[in-house]
Design an enzyme around this catalytic site. Structure first.
Site, short mmCIF file in Angstrom:
data_model
loop_
_atom_site.label_atom_id
_atom_site.label_comp_id
_atom_site.label_asym_id
_atom_site.label_seq_id
_atom_site.Cartn_x
_atom_site.Cartn_y
_atom_site.Cartn_z
N ARG A 124 51.97 94.70 -1.77
CA ARG A 124 53.35 94.30 -1.48
C ARG A 124 53.39 93.69 -0.09
NH1 ARG A 124 57.02 98.97 -0.90
NH2 ARG A 124 56.85 98.45 1.30
N GLU A 140 54.44 93.14 7.20
CA GLU A 140 53.08 93.64 6.96
C GLU A 140 52.68 93.37 5.51
OE1 GLU A 140 52.80 97.85 7.60
OE2 GLU A 140 54.69 98.26 6.60
N ASN A 142 50.86 95.21 2.51
CA ASN A 142 50.48 96.57 2.11
C ASN A 142 49.50 96.51 0.94
OD1 ASN A 142 52.64 98.16 3.70
ND2 ASN A 142 53.79 96.57 2.63
N SER A 147 55.26 101.26 -2.87
CA SER A 147 56.24 102.02 -3.64
C SER A 147 57.50 101.21 -3.93
CB SER A 147 56.60 103.31 -2.90
OG SER A 147 57.04 103.02 -1.60
N LYS A 317 46.65 96.59 10.52
CA LYS A 317 47.35 95.65 11.40
C LYS A 317 46.39 94.72 12.10
CE LYS A 317 50.99 99.01 12.10
NZ LYS A 317 50.21 100.21 11.63
N LYS A 377 52.47 97.89 18.40
CA LYS A 377 52.13 98.75 17.27
C LYS A 377 50.72 99.31 17.42
CE LYS A 377 54.97 96.61 13.65
NZ LYS A 377 54.96 96.04 12.29
N GLU A 381 46.53 104.19 11.80
CA GLU A 381 47.45 104.34 10.67
C GLU A 381 48.28 105.61 10.82
OE1 GLU A 381 48.17 102.38 8.06
OE2 GLU A 381 46.85 100.88 8.95
N GLY A 382 49.55 105.48 10.54
CA GLY A 382 50.42 106.66 10.45
C GLY A 382 50.52 107.44 11.75
N ARG A 463 64.74 96.36 0.54
CA ARG A 463 65.03 97.65 1.15
C ARG A 463 65.90 97.41 2.37
NH1 ARG A 463 59.90 101.05 2.68
NH2 ARG A 463 59.33 98.88 3.10
#
Lengths: 487, 487
Positions: A124, A140, A142, A147, A317, A377, A381-382, A463
Site C-alpha cells: 500500500r 510511505e 508499505n 491494513s 524509510k 523520522k 521501525e516502530g 484514512r
C-alpha cells in the site's frame, strides 16, 4: 471546479444519517472490537460521516502509478539485490533490535538454499495531496501487513447506500453525489485475488483448494474484521480456506514436513504465509525467542511468504529516501517511459539522509535553517515518535552527532484540510481533518530470477484524522476510515 | 435413518468453532442490540452452535403446504368475509382492548369506501415436529409482523461457512454435513421480493422505484437488524427505498394527500405500509390515542397494508381453531385436491373452544380428564401466559365459568428434543432444546374480489429454545436462531 460543499443537514437530518450509518455499519461488518473487548460484541468502526473530496486527477494518478511502484520495489529486490543488501546491512546497524534481527533471519533462511523463490507482495502506497501543488505526495510505501483493505470497501458501500437513499441530501430525495463521484474500493476482492494468485503459483499455476492461506495475526486483534472480510471473500470466491495463528502459537500449531508447512491439527498444506503481524518490534516482545524463531521457521519453508523478509525490509524509510533519486529509478526501471518516470517523480517529497554525502550536508543545514518544512523520522521501525518542525533543532542538539545517521529528514506535505465529521462511538466530532490516500497493489514475483508473474492494482483506502493529531492510525483511535469523493 | 450425531469436538476445537462463529456473525450482521443498548454497539444474536436435525420429509411438507395456507387465509378473508366478521365481532367481546379496537378501526376504515382493495400478506406458519407421529404440527399461523426472516438467512450462511471450513469436523478437514443437508433459507430475498411485489401492484403492475415502503417499527427495536437486512436487500435488488417510523411518530412524519400517503420531509409516496409493530397491545400503550389514530390513519389510505386489519385479525387463535374443521376447509378451498387436503389436515392438532357446541362440551370434559395433553390459550392477544397441563383444571375452577369462552384448549405437541448447544453472549449452554420451524409465505390479493395476484413461498426459520422454557421468543432472550439439518 472546487468540490461541492459537504451536505448541509438539519440536526434532525444529521441524526437520521447517524442512525442509518451506524445500523448499516453494524449490519454489514464495518466494525471493530472496542478496547478490552469481549469476543461477542463490536462497535461501529471509527468513520467519517461524509466522503472527503479529492481531486479526480490526483486519485487517478495514485491509482496509475501503483503497478510502477510495485515493479520498482520488486526490481530493487531482485535486480539490485547486492546494493539492497548493503543498505540493509547498514540499516541493521542503526536498528539492531528489529531490522537487524529481520536481516539476520534473511541470512539464515538462505544459508541452506532457498526452498521457495516465489514471493507475494501486498503493498500500500500512502499519499497526501499537497494543497499548494495540488499533487499527491508519497508518505510511505508499505510492504508488510497493510491494513484496511477490508473496511475500505465496506465504507464505500455504506456511503453509496446513504447517497442512494438520499440521506446526504437535505431533501432526502436525490443523490447528493453522482455515482461516478463515489467509487467503491475493490480492495476486498482484489486483495483476496492477490492471495489466490499466491496459492495458484504455489501450486505450479494450478487452482488448488486443498492448500490454504496462513494468516499470521496479532493476539487480541481489535481490527480482525478487516482481515476476516478478506478471508470470507477468499473462501467465497476462490474456495480457498484460511487459518489464523499468532507468532506465539506457530511452534505449537504449524509443522514443517520436507520443507512444506502444514497445520498440525488438520495437515492442511499452507501455500501462502500472509503476515498481518510481525511488522513492528512490538509484535515480537511477548516472547522474543519464540516469536523470532517462528519468523525464521516460516521464512525457511516452501510456502510463499507475503511478504518475504527482503520485501518487508525494502519498505524501510532509508530505501524510500534512496529511491527519491531519479538516477536510481532509471537504473532499477531501465525501460520506464518518460511520462511514467515524471509521474513517479512528481509523487516524491524531498527526503534527505544525515550522512557524509552532499545530501547529508544539505540535511544538516536545512534541519536548522528551515525546520518548519520538515519532519525528522527515525530509520528504526516502530521506535518512538517523529519529530516535527521547530522541535527538530533542539532534538538534534540534544543527541550525539554520530546518532544523527539514525534519522532521515523528510519534507512536510501541507495537506488539504476539510471540515468533514468523524463518528466514533456514537459521538460526532466536527473538526478540520487531513486525509491519507492509500493505494493497494499485489504482485507475485520470483526473488531469484526477477520474473514478475502478475502485477495488479488492488483498490484503495482513504484514512482521515484530525488536523491537530500528528500521528494517524485508525485502530489506535487517532484516525478513521473514510472514502473518496472525486471532483 | 436417524440423524447423524452432533459434531463431537474437543474443548480446543469447540473454542475455535465459537471464535469463528462469533466473528463471522459480527462481520455479517447476525447481530442484535443488547438490552439498554447504545446505537453503535451490538452483540452476536443468540444462536445455536450446530444446525438441528429435522426430518427432510417433515421440512418438505411444511414448505409445500405454505401456499395452501396462504390461500386458505386469504379466501377466508375475501370469500367468507361475512362469516369472518361474525367471528371477529365475537372475538372483540372477549378482547375489547385489542382485537376489539382493531375491529373498530376496520369498520371505520371502510365506512367511507375502500381506497385500496389490494392487500399484502407476509405470513409465517409455525410448526413443531411431533416426536411420536414424526409429523409437523402447526403451533400458529402468523399474519402480522413475522420476524427473523433476515437473521434466518444469515445463520444458514454462517453454518454453511463453518461446515465448508471444516469447523464441524473433528479433523477440521471435511464437510461434516453435505451441502444438501444444510440448506440456506431464502427468506431475505423472498420477503424483500414480497415487498417489491406490493410496490409493483400498487403502481398498477409497473416497477416503480419512486414509491417507497414504510416500515412501521417499535421504538428502540433490539432486533432491528433482522429488519434492516430486508431493507438493504429491497434497495440492492429492487432499487426500492424504505423509511422507518414508529406508530408514535406517524402523525408527525407521514401525511395523507388525496388518500395517498407521503413522507412529509421528502414527499416520497408510500406504496406499502409494512408493520413490524402494532401486533400486540403493548405496541399501543405508550400513547394509546396517538398510536390507535395512527393505525386508523394508515389503514384508511391508498397504500397497500401488510397486513390489513382483517388480515391481521384472521391470525387469531379463534380462527385457527375454526379452521381445524375439515368441512370448513373444504368450503374455503373448494378446489383443493384430496392429497393437499390430507396434507393440510395432518398438520393440525386438536383445538377446542369453550362454547355451547358439542366441541365445547368435549373441551370442558378433556380439560379436567386429560389436562396433561393440553395447553389453555387466551383468545386475547398478548395477554398473559398460557396455562399448561395440570395447571388447567385449577385455573378453570378459579375463574367464572362464563369467562371460559375467552380461552381455547389446544392439544400439546410432544416435540422432538435434541442436545444442541446455544451460544449467547459468549456463553455456551448445553441442554435439551426444542425447535419450531416457521415457514414464510407472501401473497398479494384483492380484499374485495378475492383475486390472488401472486402467492409464493418465502423461506423458513428454525427457532430453538431450552426444553425447560415453555415460552419462546428470541428477542426476549428465551430462544435463539437456529437452522435445519435435513436428514
Amino acid at each position: 471546479m472546487p468540490p461541492k460543499p459537504f451536505p448541509q443537514l438539519s440536526p434532525h437530518q444529521e441524526n437520521d444519517l447517524i442512525i442509518n450509518t451506524q445500523q448499516w455499519a453494524l449490519s454489514n461488518g464495518l466494525v471493530m472490537y472496542p478496547p478490552n473487548f469481549e469476543l461477542f460484541q463490536v462497535n461501529v468502526a471509527p468513520i467519517t460521516l461524509f466522503p472527503t473530496p479529492i481531486l479526480k486527477s490526483s486519485f487517478e494518478q495514485a491509482i496509475k502509478v501503483q503497478t510502477l511502484y510495485n515493479e520498482l520495489y520488486i526490481n530493487l529486490i531482485t535486480k539490485r539485490k547486492e546494493w539492497l543488501i548493503d543498505i540493509l546491512k547498514n540499516l541493521a546497524e542503526f536498528d539492531p533490535d528489529f531490522s537487524g534481527k529481520l536481516f539476520d533471519i534473511y541470512q539464515k533462511s538462505i544459508a541452506d538454499g532457498v526452498l521457495q523463490p516465489l514471493s507475494l507482495g501486498i503493498f500500500r502506497s500512502d499519499y497526501m495531496v499537497d494543497s499548494s501543488a495540488q499533487q499527491i505526495k508519497q508518505i510511505e510505501f508499505n510492504t508488510v501487513s497493510v491494513s484496511f483493505g477490508g473496511l475500505s470497501t465496506k465504507i464505500g458501500q455504506l456511503q453509496s447506500f446513504l447517497n442512494s437513499s438520499g440521506f446526504y441530501d437535505d431533501k432526502y430525495n436525490f443523490k447528493y453525489y453522482g455515482n461516478d463521484e463515489l467509487p467503491i474500493s475493490t480492495s476486498v476482492s482484489d486483495i483476496a485475488q492477490g492471495l489466490a494468485d499466491g496459492n495458484f503459483y504455489y501450486n505450479g499455476e494450478v487452482e488448488n483448494t486443498d492448500t490454504i492461506v496462513l494468516f499470521v495475526v496479532q493476539p487480541n486483534e481489535r481490527n480482525c474484521f478487516d482481515q476476516r472480510i478478506i478471508e470470507y471473500e477468499l473462501l467465497r470466491k476462490h474456495g480457498i480456506r484460511s487459518f489464523r495463528v499468532t507468532l506465539e502459537d506457530v511452534d505449537e500449531v504449524i509443522t514443517n514436513n520436507n520443507g512444506k508447512l502444514y497445520v498440525k491439527s488438520t495437515m492442511d498444506e499452507i501455500s501462502v504465509v500472509y503476515y498481518r503481524s510481525g511488522y513492528g518490534p512490538g509484535d515480537y516482545d511477548s516472547d522474543p525467542q519464540k516469536t523470532w524463531n517462528a519468523r525464521l521457521f516460516l521464512e525457511k519453508s516452501h510456502a510463499i511468504k507475503c511478504p518475504s523478509i527482503l520485501t518487508q525490509l525494502s519498505g524501510s524509510k532509508k530505501i524510500q529516501q534512496l529511491l527519491t533519486d531519479e538516477t536510481v529509478i532509471k537504473q532499477i526501471l531501465p525501460n520506464i517511459a518518460n511520462d511514467e518516470l515524471q509521474s513517479l517523480l512528481s509523487t516524491f517529497v524531498r527526503i534527505l539522509p544525515f550522512d557524509d554525502t552532499q545530501q547529508g550536508q544539505e540535511a544538516a543545514k536545512l534541519a536548522f535553517q528551515e525546520p518548519e518544512k520538515f519532519v525528522l523520522k527515525p530509520q528504526r521501525e516502530g521506535g518512538g515518535n517523529n519529530i516535527y518542525k521547530s522541535d527538530i533543532p533542539e532534538f538534534l542538539n540534544k543527541i550525539s552527532k554520530k546518532d544523527w545517521g539514525a534519522y532521515i529528514l523528510m519534507e512536510l506535505i501541507n495537506p488539504q484540510t476539510f471540515q468533514n465529521k468523524i463518528l466514533r462511538n456514537g459521538q460526532v466530532y466536527h473538526e478540520n481533518i487531513v486525509s491519507e490516500l492509500g493505494v493497494f497493489g499485489t504482485i507475485v514475483f520470483d526473488e531469484q530470477t526477477g520474473a514478475i508473474k502478475c502485477n495488479k492494482n488492488a483498490g484503495w483506502l482513504l484514512r482521515s484524522k484530525f488536523e491537530t493529531s500528528d500521528e494517524g492510525g485508525v485502530a489506535a483511535g487517532f484516525g478513521c476510515v473514510d472514502n473518496v469523493y472525486l471532483y
